[in-house]
Each structure stands twice: as structure tokens, then as C-alpha cells.
Write a protein that holds these residues in place. Structure first.
Motif, mmCIF file in Angstrom:
data_model
loop_
_atom_site.group_PDB
_atom_site.id
_atom_site.type_symbol
_atom_site.label_atom_id
_atom_site.label_comp_id
_atom_site.label_asym_id
_atom_site.label_seq_id
_atom_site.Cartn_x
_atom_site.Cartn_y
_atom_site.Cartn_z
ATOM 1 N N ARG A 11 -57.750 -79.668 61.004
ATOM 2 C CA ARG A 11 -59.153 -80.075 61.235
ATOM 3 C C ARG A 11 -59.876 -80.252 59.901
ATOM 4 O O ARG A 11 -60.604 -81.233 59.710
ATOM 5 N N GLN B 64 -61.603 -83.661 58.465
ATOM 6 C CA GLN B 64 -63.033 -83.682 58.127
ATOM 7 C C GLN B 64 -63.272 -84.186 56.716
ATOM 8 O O GLN B 64 -64.239 -84.906 56.447
ATOM 9 N N GLU C 285 -60.013 -83.280 66.324
ATOM 10 C CA GLU C 285 -60.747 -84.347 65.640
ATOM 11 C C GLU C 285 -62.055 -84.712 66.335
ATOM 12 O O GLU C 285 -63.015 -85.122 65.680
ATOM 13 N N ASP D 97 -65.788 -79.747 68.684
ATOM 14 C CA ASP D 97 -65.968 -78.575 67.822
ATOM 15 C C ASP D 97 -65.451 -77.322 68.505
ATOM 16 O O ASP D 97 -65.863 -76.205 68.190
#
Length: 337
Positions: A331, A335, A294, A297
Motif C-alpha cells: 500500500r 501511495q 489500492e 482505506d
């Protein structure tokens, strides 16, 4: 529980029950079958005696067998206890009712035996002595009836009590299952799995797993990711685990810094977390992985290395086992939100 009539399939997992049923029948030498509230079989017949197997496979006689099961179950409901009786072939059976919120949903039927003495004192729930076909069928297969196991009344009553306790357990588990799923639905967030957006598809095992995982997440989130042990003896061990997220800390190492044996530490950790530490350790790793997914990257490989997994593929399997999602899909889901 709601006010609708429950089917026995809603109350327990029939596949798991049949395994238990087979073991019970083998241990007690009783034939056992589960029936619904109409007296219709919902499981295979365990340890069925050859004569009863013939009767139950006969299109005309099977109707009488089901009628006996139904009457036996209803009488057990009326009396509030296991009901031992004679069927239309003068064979001894018993019915143990399964009740949910005072509703009769089915019964454990057991028996296919003969008593050593005073069998005629038992009530016969269905009398068909005047039907020539029934009498001739019985005479034709009398040798099979003579082979039935013989019980004393005392032994039969002990088995009835045992099966009644099992019925009570079935009910308590059904109530807990219903309560758990209802409580979960009331607080259901957007599902991690697309298919679980439909609440009707919720699986109890998934619910339990998700709730346990959420409890750990909540505890860590409320303390900024630092776990304060209820048992202070465990704090050094827990701190060591948190300080070494990039490696796997052995239970023996934790035992050394807490000055207790590994077996004693294992028990204390289970008391602390409510389940074996090996499971909690895996959930902690996943919790840390979720944070990295979270807030960074980093690639899946980088996160796997950072948390000390042997290889990314093992990390992915472990993550999915607990969250029902791959790290990459987790992920993407975050997002989108």
C-alpha cells in the motif's frame, strides 16, 4: 546469449546439479565430476574411486588429472559427441561437452572404470609411461585399480548417450533462463522490492513468479476483473469463485456445479491456468487484496476478513509469498506512485 565466455556457474545451479550428480553416480556406478572449460573441477567428485581420490589429492598428480579432463573435454568438442578415452593411468573415462551457442563452457566427466575387453583400443590422451614416479605410484596402489568396476563397451556407450542427453537438457534450460531474464529486464517496471532495483540481483525464481502473477493481473485487468474461461465448461466454477471472494470454495463444490469429477476438474483447471488451481486461487485472493489496498482505506485485518482468510497473519504471509511485499508495504509503495 552474449559473446562473452560463460563460466559453468552461470549455466546451471551447482548446488542442485550436485544432488543430481550424486544420484546419477550411484545409479550408474560411474564416478562423475563437472569441470569448467579449463578442465578444473567445479563440483565435488561423486562416487570417486579410492585410487583416483589418492591421485587427485596429490599435488603433482592432480595436475595430470586435470590435464586429462581438459584434453578429454576438448576432444569431445572437436568430435561433437561423447569422447571415451584412457587417462595417464590407463583408466577409462569419458567427457560429455556442455556447449552454449557453440562455446565450450565445461564438461560432464564420468568413468573411473575398466573395460571387460579391448580397452587398449581406446585413445590414451596423456602418456606418462616414461615418468618413474607415475609408474611407481601405480604399482604401489595396483590393488586399488583392480577393484574398479568393469563395464562392457555397450553398457558404457549407453551411459555416454544418457549423459549426453542430460547435457543437452542443461543447455536448453540455460538458454531459457537467459532469455527469460533478458525479456524480463526489457520490460522491467519499478521493482516491488528495493533490492531488485538492481537488475544484476534478479533471481530466476523471482522473475518467473512475478511474470506469472503479472499475466494473471493483466488478464483480469483487461476484462474489468471478470475472468472468461477458454474452456466454457469451467465458467460456472470460475464464476462461483469470483462471487464468493469472502470465503474459500472447495474443489468438490466446483466439481458439483460443473458435473465432473474432482480429479478431472483439477486437470482442466491446470490446463486453463497453466499451473495447479490451488496456486491460482491464492493469486486471485492476492489480486483482490491488491485492489482493496489500492482503492480503500480498510485495515489489513478488515481486508483479511473480507477475503475469508482464517487470520490476518496468514493473509500477510500468503500475500508476501506471492508479491515479495507485506500488504502494508504494498500500500505504501502504491501511495508513493
Amino acid at each position: 546469449m552474449n559473446n562473452a565466455q560463460f563460466d559453468i556457474e552461470q549455466v546451471l545451479d551447482l548446488n542442485k546439479w550436485e544432488i543430481v550428480q550424486e544420484s546419477l553416480a550411484a545409479a550408474t556406478h560411474l564416478a562423475i565430476i563437472l569441470v569448467d572449460y579449463r578442465g578444473r573441477p567445479v563440483t565435488k567428485h561423486s562416487q570417486v574411486q579410492p585410487f583416483c581420490q589418492l591421485a587427485r589429492s596429490h599435488p603433482e598428480l592432480s595436475v595430470h588429472c586435470e590435464k586429462c579432463d581438459s584434453r578429454g573435454g576438448l576432444e569431445a568438442v572437436r568430435s561433437g559427441q561423447p569422447f571415451i578415452y584412457r587417462c595417464h593411468f590407463n583408466i577409462v573415462d569419458m567427457a560429455i561437452p556442455i556447449m552454449i551457442d557453440n562455446r565450450y563452457v565445461g564438461a560432464i566427466m564420468a568413468g573411473e572404470i575398466l573395460l571387460e575387453a579391448e580397452q587398449e583400443k581406446l585413445e590414451q590422451v596423456l602418456q606418462l609411461d616414461n615418468q618413474e614416479f607415475v609408474n611407481s605410484f601405480k604399482k604401489e596402489h595396483q590393488k586399488l585399480i583392480d577393484q574398479y568396476p568393469r563395464f562392457s563397451q555397450d553398457d558404457l556407450k549407453k551411459n555416454a548417450v544418457m549423459l549426453a542427453k542430460i547435457s543437452e537438457y542443461i543447455v536448453s534450460e540455460a538458454v531459457k533462463k537467459d532469455y527469460l531474464i533478458k525479456a524480463y529486464k526489457q520490460t522491467l517496471r519499478v521493482s516491488k522490492q528495493g533490492k531488485n532495483s538492481n537488475e544484476e540481483l534478479l533471481d530466476l525464481e523471482f522473475v518467473q513468479k512475478d511474470i506469472q502473477h503479472s499475466k494473471l493481473q493483466s488478464r483480469l485487468a483487461s476484462s474489468n476483473g471478470v475472468y472468461t474461461a477458454k474452456n466454457q465448461l469451467l465458467q460456472p466454477a470460475i464464476d462461483l469463485v469470483f462471487e464468493n471472494k469472502e470465503s474459500k470454495v472447495a474443489l468438490s463444490t466446483l466439481a458439483e456445479i460443473t458435473n465432473v469429477s474432482t480429479s478431472h476438474l483439477s486437470r482442466l483447471l491446470k490446463e486453463e491456468f497453466g499451473e495447479p488451481f490451488s496456486k491460482i486461487y491464492g493469486k486471485l485472493k492476492v489480486y483482490w487484496a491488491e485492489q482493496l489496498l489500492e482503492t480503500t482505506d480498510w485495515s489489513i485485518t478488515e481486508i483479511s476478513d473480507a477475503l475469508g482468510y482464517v487470520e490476518p497473519s496468514y493473509f500477510i504471509r500468503s500475500f508476501k509469498k506471492i508479491t515479495e511485499l507485506t500488504p502494508l508495504n504494498y500500500r505504501k509503495t502504491k501511495q508513493k506512485r
